[in-house]
Design an enzyme around this catalytic site. Sequence first.
Site, mmCIF file in Angstrom:
data_model
loop_
_atom_site.group_PDB
_atom_site.id
_atom_site.type_symbol
_atom_site.label_atom_id
_atom_site.label_comp_id
_atom_site.label_asym_id
_atom_site.label_seq_id
_atom_site.Cartn_x
_atom_site.Cartn_y
_atom_site.Cartn_z
ATOM 1 C CB THR A 1 -6.300 7.214 4.156
ATOM 2 O OG1 THR A 1 -5.339 7.095 3.130
ATOM 3 C CG2 THR A 1 -7.650 7.514 3.548
ATOM 4 C CB SER B 1 2.043 5.362 6.362
ATOM 5 O OG SER B 1 1.620 4.550 5.302
ATOM 6 C CB THR C 1 1.564 -8.631 3.147
ATOM 7 O OG1 THR C 1 2.705 -9.337 3.650
ATOM 8 C CG2 THR C 1 1.926 -8.010 1.830
ATOM 9 C CB CYS D 1 5.536 -17.624 -3.361
ATOM 10 S SG CYS D 1 6.250 -18.515 -4.733
#
Length: 355
Positions: A16, A61, A169, A282
């Site tokens: 972006t 990506s 993440t 989790c």
Amino acid sequence: MTDNRSKIMLIYTGGTIGMIENQTTHALEPFNFDHLISNVPKLKMLDFEIVNFQFDNPIDSSSMKPSNWSEIARVIEKEYDNVDGFVVLHGTDTMAYTASALSFMLENLDKPVIITGSQLPIGEVRTDGEENLITALQIAAARDASGHQVIREVAILFDNFLWRGNRSTKQSADNFNAFHSNNYPELARIGLGISFNLDAIWRGKPAGPLNVHPEMCADVLVLDLFPGISEQQVRYLLSTPNIKGVVMKTFGSGNGPDDPWFIKAIREAVERGLVIVNITQCSNGSVLPMRYRNGMELAQTGVISGYDLTSEAAITKLMHLFGQGYSSEEVKRRMEESICGEMSSSISTGRLEIL
Ligand code: ASP
């Protein structure tokens, strides 16, 4: 903090940050590097040299492939002795995969590889791209009192934080603070200044010169458990032709159903030579295989524990290890050890020790 003589290589892969809006469809599309640079006149105010490398075709990506990671690694290998650090401009969607893959590919890395991008294109008024780019460059150029680069690992810089690449993440599709590391502290906090967290930064001494491993083997899969998953679904996935490794995302601290068919299907796959790595669904915490009977039964099938690996790190680590041509037994052994700070080690009490 920075050194006038620092020379940083900016590698533009797409994302972006460098996109512009298509006039007909109004969708964002990758655009060229000159456009990006011309939108950041402040780059001229930095007191170090910036050299550029751009992918022939900048990409979104979400189109990243292991071959693209290899291309980035090869550029770093080629320029390693000519520059003091690298900033990789990359889309956010698969940034954590690229960061994890590069961390495994770049053995003995002793210079910063800072990956960044943005949520809004650099040409937009409220862009986060300008600040991310400039901060990433400053971090790549930062030196400690002895003149050595402060960061000597692959890291993601986004908004207010610098994170270890293989611990990161993407946590938000629309917040500027798009990345997080749920099991490892930040490497730096960005406010009025850049405050490095020296206890968390990688301090391993390289065992030799940079050793690049661009080979990746993508014969891996993810098996994400859910209540109600059927024997047919599990067996179908585990019998995918040519598959070598599976990242199994389990419940809580590494648990799966105790149905006999499930345990049998997993055991048979392991006996066929499949490497199955157990990580938790989790976002925070670790697989503790001996904590519950269900987890213990899974461990007894020969499934190995990925402890607190992120999904991105588990997948790319398997690709990397199989890419080196290791046997299944060797891959299993190495999956349970940290290569470059991607996982914490488990101790018998079930507590976690940060490596
Ligand atoms: N789809 C874009 C990409 O990953 C999103 C971004 O850059 O933020 O390339």
